[in-house]
Design a protein around this motif. Structure first.
Motif, PDB file in Angstrom:
ATOM      1  N   ASN A  67       0.830  -1.213   0.000  1.00 22.77           N
ATOM      2  CA  ASN A  67       0.000   0.000   0.000  1.00 22.77           C
ATOM      3  C   ASN A  67       0.858   1.255   0.000  1.00 22.77           C
ATOM      4  N   LEU A  68       1.966   1.207   0.718  1.00 25.06           N
ATOM      5  CA  LEU A  68       2.880   2.356   0.742  1.00 25.06           C
ATOM      6  C   LEU A  68       3.457   2.612  -0.645  1.00 25.06           C
ATOM      7  N   LEU A  69       3.793   1.536  -1.342  1.00 23.91           N
ATOM      8  CA  LEU A  69       4.317   1.677  -2.700  1.00 23.91           C
ATOM      9  C   LEU A  69       3.231   2.159  -3.669  1.00 23.91           C
ATOM     10  N   TYR A  70       1.999   1.690  -3.457  1.00 26.42           N
ATOM     11  CA  TYR A  70       0.891   2.120  -4.314  1.00 26.42           C
ATOM     12  C   TYR A  70       0.649   3.625  -4.205  1.00 26.42           C
ATOM     13  N   THR A  71       0.917   4.194  -3.019  1.00 23.07           N
ATOM     14  CA  THR A  71       0.701   5.632  -2.838  1.00 23.07           C
ATOM     15  C   THR A  71       1.640   6.467  -3.705  1.00 23.07           C
ATOM     16  N   GLN A  72       2.707   5.831  -4.220  1.00 22.12           N
ATOM     17  CA  GLN A  72       3.642   6.554  -5.084  1.00 22.12           C
ATOM     18  C   GLN A  72       3.127   6.646  -6.523  1.00 22.12           C
ATOM     19  N   LEU A  73       2.058   5.924  -6.837  1.00 18.71           N
ATOM     20  CA  LEU A  73       1.456   5.981  -8.166  1.00 18.71           C
ATOM     21  C   LEU A  73       0.690   7.291  -8.336  1.00 18.71           C
ATOM     22  N   PRO A  74       0.343   7.644  -9.571  1.00 18.16           N
ATOM     23  CA  PRO A  74      -0.530   8.803  -9.775  1.00 18.16           C
ATOM     24  C   PRO A  74      -1.829   8.638  -8.985  1.00 18.16           C
ATOM     25  N   THR A  75      -2.411   9.727  -8.561  1.00 23.04           N
ATOM     26  CA  THR A  75      -3.589   9.698  -7.692  1.00 23.04           C
ATOM     27  C   THR A  75      -4.716   8.850  -8.284  1.00 23.04           C
ATOM     28  N   TYR A  85      -3.891   5.125  -7.944  1.00 21.55           N
ATOM     29  CA  TYR A  85      -4.034   4.684  -6.558  1.00 21.55           C
ATOM     30  C   TYR A  85      -5.511   4.590  -6.166  1.00 21.55           C
ATOM     31  N   ALA A  86      -6.311   5.542  -6.617  1.00 23.35           N
ATOM     32  CA  ALA A  86      -7.750   5.524  -6.330  1.00 23.35           C
ATOM     33  C   ALA A  86      -8.396   4.262  -6.894  1.00 23.35           C
ATOM     34  N   ALA A  87      -7.950   3.829  -8.077  1.00 20.77           N
ATOM     35  CA  ALA A  87      -8.490   2.625  -8.699  1.00 20.77           C
ATOM     36  C   ALA A  87      -8.240   1.398  -7.819  1.00 20.77           C
ATOM     37  N   ILE A  88      -7.038   1.299  -7.261  1.00 24.45           N
ATOM     38  CA  ILE A  88      -6.700   0.166  -6.389  1.00 24.45           C
ATOM     39  C   ILE A  88      -7.531   0.217  -5.110  1.00 24.45           C
ATOM     40  N   VAL A  89      -7.704   1.409  -4.550  1.00 27.22           N
ATOM     41  CA  VAL A  89      -8.507   1.563  -3.331  1.00 27.22           C
ATOM     42  C   VAL A  89      -9.950   1.148  -3.579  1.00 27.22           C
ATOM     43  N   SER A 118     -12.855  10.527 -12.493  1.00 33.09           N
ATOM     44  CA  SER A 118     -12.258  10.916 -13.769  1.00 33.09           C
ATOM     45  C   SER A 118     -12.132   9.727 -14.699  1.00 33.09           C
ATOM     46  N   GLN A 119     -12.045  10.012 -15.987  1.00 29.99           N
ATOM     47  CA  GLN A 119     -11.886   8.966 -16.994  1.00 29.99           C
ATOM     48  C   GLN A 119     -10.557   8.236 -16.803  1.00 29.99           C
ATOM     49  N   THR A 120      -9.554   8.934 -16.321  1.00 34.80           N
ATOM     50  CA  THR A 120      -8.248   8.311 -16.074  1.00 34.80           C
ATOM     51  C   THR A 120      -8.352   7.204 -15.023  1.00 34.80           C
ATOM     52  N   THR A 121      -9.167   7.441 -13.989  1.00 40.11           N
ATOM     53  CA  THR A 121      -9.370   6.430 -12.946  1.00 40.11           C
ATOM     54  C   THR A 121     -10.067   5.203 -13.522  1.00 40.11           C
ATOM     55  N   TYR A 122     -11.083   5.422 -14.344  1.00 41.92           N
ATOM     56  CA  TYR A 122     -11.801   4.298 -14.947  1.00 41.92           C
ATOM     57  C   TYR A 122     -10.903   3.525 -15.914  1.00 41.92           C
ATOM     58  N   GLN A 123     -10.018   4.225 -16.591  1.00 45.14           N
ATOM     59  CA  GLN A 123      -9.058   3.547 -17.479  1.00 45.14           C
ATOM     60  C   GLN A 123      -8.095   2.684 -16.668  1.00 45.14           C
ATOM     61  N   ALA A 180       6.884   2.504 -13.620  1.00 46.99           N
ATOM     62  CA  ALA A 180       6.037   1.767 -14.562  1.00 46.99           C
ATOM     63  C   ALA A 180       4.561   2.096 -14.360  1.00 46.99           C
ATOM     64  N   SER A 181       3.748   1.672 -15.314  1.00 54.16           N
ATOM     65  CA  SER A 181       2.309   1.918 -15.257  1.00 54.16           C
ATOM     66  C   SER A 181       1.664   1.021 -14.203  1.00 54.16           C
ATOM     67  N   ILE A 182       0.405   1.296 -13.900  1.00 53.78           N
ATOM     68  CA  ILE A 182      -0.311   0.553 -12.877  1.00 53.78           C
ATOM     69  C   ILE A 182      -0.426  -0.938 -13.233  1.00 53.78           C
ATOM     70  N   PHE A 183      -0.479  -1.263 -14.521  1.00 50.99           N
ATOM     71  CA  PHE A 183      -0.597  -2.666 -14.918  1.00 50.99           C
ATOM     72  C   PHE A 183       0.585  -3.470 -14.405  1.00 50.99           C
ATOM     73  N   TRP A 184       1.812  -2.993 -14.621  1.00 48.60           N
ATOM     74  CA  TRP A 184       3.010  -3.740 -14.225  1.00 48.60           C
ATOM     75  C   TRP A 184       3.192  -3.730 -12.710  1.00 48.60           C
ATOM     76  N   VAL A 185       2.762  -2.657 -12.082  1.00 50.00           N
ATOM     77  CA  VAL A 185       2.844  -2.600 -10.613  1.00 50.00           C
ATOM     78  C   VAL A 185       1.896  -3.626  -9.998  1.00 50.00           C
ATOM     79  N   TYR A 186       0.660  -3.651 -10.472  1.00 50.75           N
ATOM     80  CA  TYR A 186      -0.332  -4.586  -9.935  1.00 50.75           C
ATOM     81  C   TYR A 186      -0.003  -6.026 -10.330  1.00 50.75           C
ATOM     82  N   ALA A 187       0.670  -6.177 -11.469  1.00 54.17           N
ATOM     83  CA  ALA A 187       1.046  -7.520 -11.941  1.00 54.17           C
ATOM     84  C   ALA A 187       2.003  -8.220 -10.981  1.00 54.17           C
ATOM     85  N   VAL A 188       2.740  -7.440 -10.197  1.00 54.24           N
ATOM     86  CA  VAL A 188       3.671  -8.030  -9.233  1.00 54.24           C
ATOM     87  C   VAL A 188       2.917  -8.875  -8.200  1.00 54.24           C
TER      88      VAL A 188
END
Length: 453
Positions: A258-266, A269-273, A346-351, A411-419
């Motif tokens: 979760n601490l690492l996720y907070t380093q992602l764009p807002t 991170y909102a999408a993961i939450v 935002s559309q970015t969050t849904y993407q 990296a993008s959220i895909f590769w971060v979450y892929a871990v």
């Protein structure tokens, strides 16, 4: 075929109340959150900080009780009431000792803990008010969790579910009254939420103890339990401690994620939450099946009925994969409606949600496979093996990799979450190898060693 059908029906009968129980446990925290919400963000933040401290301690107690559940299942399977009494007393001594330790630590080191976790001095009074009362939940839960473990070991999983269904309305009504008051009573604010939860947990404890007193499946005897209990406690703790350590390793690892996720764009991170609570709720159904399988296997070990052990394990794995497939499909449906559940973003969050959808849809299939193998290993008494696998895959491989992907590669959220998916995949081979290895080696002599007589 008939035996397989009987085995599946028995496990399903145990599994669904366990799954609903897990969801209701999360629901009790949601009740406090909803009730405190009108008091403002400060009160919510204070409750969140205080409950984080207690939740970690309650998680350790719950993990110890889960370990006791396998010990109690073997004792119940043996048909020896003296062994069941001794195992129950041992589990209670261990869990209550830990509860008293945690209660004492919170009492003595309350302010250093508060100052360590929060630097907002405006929240200190509310954190203190909530923590000073909710700490009593540690003692009540210490008794309740072992009682629930015994009911589950007996296959009576509906009674713990009934205890939650009875106490949740009490929690909501009493907490509301204590927070906001009624008539001449003006309420006591945030500490009222904590006191309401403690009263509800006390009622749950009394209900479970009364049910234990009058249940007719097995006769519990303190006189029988006290004979040789010191040795039983030692062996009991030796088996259950790695489960508590495993819980701590995973919980702290989740906090690191979760601490690492907070380093992602807002938006990312909102999408993961947004998606995490739903995935956590769905995963309870897979976990419940795996736990019920461990109970059945432990009962078979206790009765020394090992002829069908291998086939029972194989069947449990197959059904777990099927249940995981259903959960994966439910996750797919969730991915189609998540924007309707959380409108106005935002559309970015849904993407971002759409990008990680294939990963969280795939996750139940992998996680279910590793979970059931982990439960099999615990049923065989190999709790340290599960701890070692989880520690290595999360702390030595996945978390360093996640940190590299986030902090170095950006990296993008895909590769971060892929871990997180990769971490679960890493467990497949060692979990399967260890479970098959110990299953091949398991015999009547090893079953007897697990009885702690």
């Amino acid at each position: 075929m008939f035996k397989n059908s009987t085995y599946i029906k028995k496990n399903i009968k145990m599994a669904w109340p366990i799954a609903i129980n897990a969801l209701l446990m999360q629901g009790m925290l949601m009740i406090d959150t909803l009730l405190i919400s009108p008091l403002g963000e400060g009160s919510l933040a204070a409750m969140g900080i205080a409950s984080t401290i207690v939740a970690l301690m309650l998680g350790v107690q719950n993990a110890l009780a889960n370990g006791s559940q396998n010990v109690l299942s073997r004792a119940f399977g043996s048909g020896k009431e003296s062994l069941l009494s001794k195992s129950f007393l041992s589990g209670m001594i261990i869990n209550l000792s830990v509860a008293v330790l945690f209660f004492t630590l919170v009492t003595i080191f309350k302010w250093p803990l508060i100052k360590l976790i929060s630097h907002d001095t405006h929240l200190y009074t509310d954190i203190d008010a909530y923590l000073s009362t909710i700490k009593y939940a540690l003692l009540l839960t210490g008794i309740s969790q072992v009682s629930i473990a015994l009911f589950n070991a007996m296959g009576k999983t509906k009674l713990p579910l009934l205890s939650y269904l009875l106490t949740m309305p009490v929690n909501a009504l009493v907490s509301y009254y204590l927070i906001y008051g009624l008539g001449d009573f003006s309420g006591i604010g945030i500490s009222g939420a904590a006191l309401g939860s403690v009263i509800a947990l006390g009622l749950r404890m009394m209900f479970l103890l009364v049910c234990l007193r009058y249940q007719k499946t097995s006769k519990l005897s303190f006189e029988q339990a006290s004979d040789g209990v010191a040795r039983n406690v030692r062996l009991h703790f030796k088996e259950t401690f790695p489960i508590a350590a495993n819980m701590m390793v995973l919980a702290m690892g989740l906090a690191a994620y979760n601490l690492l996720y907070t380093q992602l764009p807002t938006e990312a991170y909102a999408a993961i939450v947004m998606i995490t609570p739903w995935l956590s709720a769905l995963s309870q159904f897979v976990l419940a099946w795996a736990v019920s399988s461990a109970i059945t296997i432990s009962q078979a070990i206790g009765s020394n009925n090992l002829d069908t052990l291998d086939s029972d394990v194989s069947l449990s794995i197959k059904v777990t994969i099927a249940v995981s497939g259903i959960i994966a499909f439910a996750s797919f449906i969730l991915s189609l409606v998540i924007d309707k559940i959380y409108p106005g973003h935002s559309q970015t969050t849904y993407q971002a949600l759409a990008v990680i959808a294939p990963l969280y849809i795939l996750m139940p299939l992998i996680q279910g496979y590793t979970t059931v193998h982990g439960q099999v290993l615990r049923a065989l008494g190999k709790t340290t093996a599960v701890f070692n696998i989880n520690f290595v895959t999360r702390w030595l491989i996945a978390l360093p990799l996640c940190a590299f992907v986030v902090l170095v590669l950006n990296a993008s959220i895909f590769w971060v979450y892929a871990v997180t998916v990769f971490e679960q995949a890493l467990k497949i081979i060692p979990m399967r190898y260890q479970a098959r290895k110990f299953l091949r080696e398991f015999d009547s002599k090893k079953a007897k060693e697990l009885m702690y007589e």
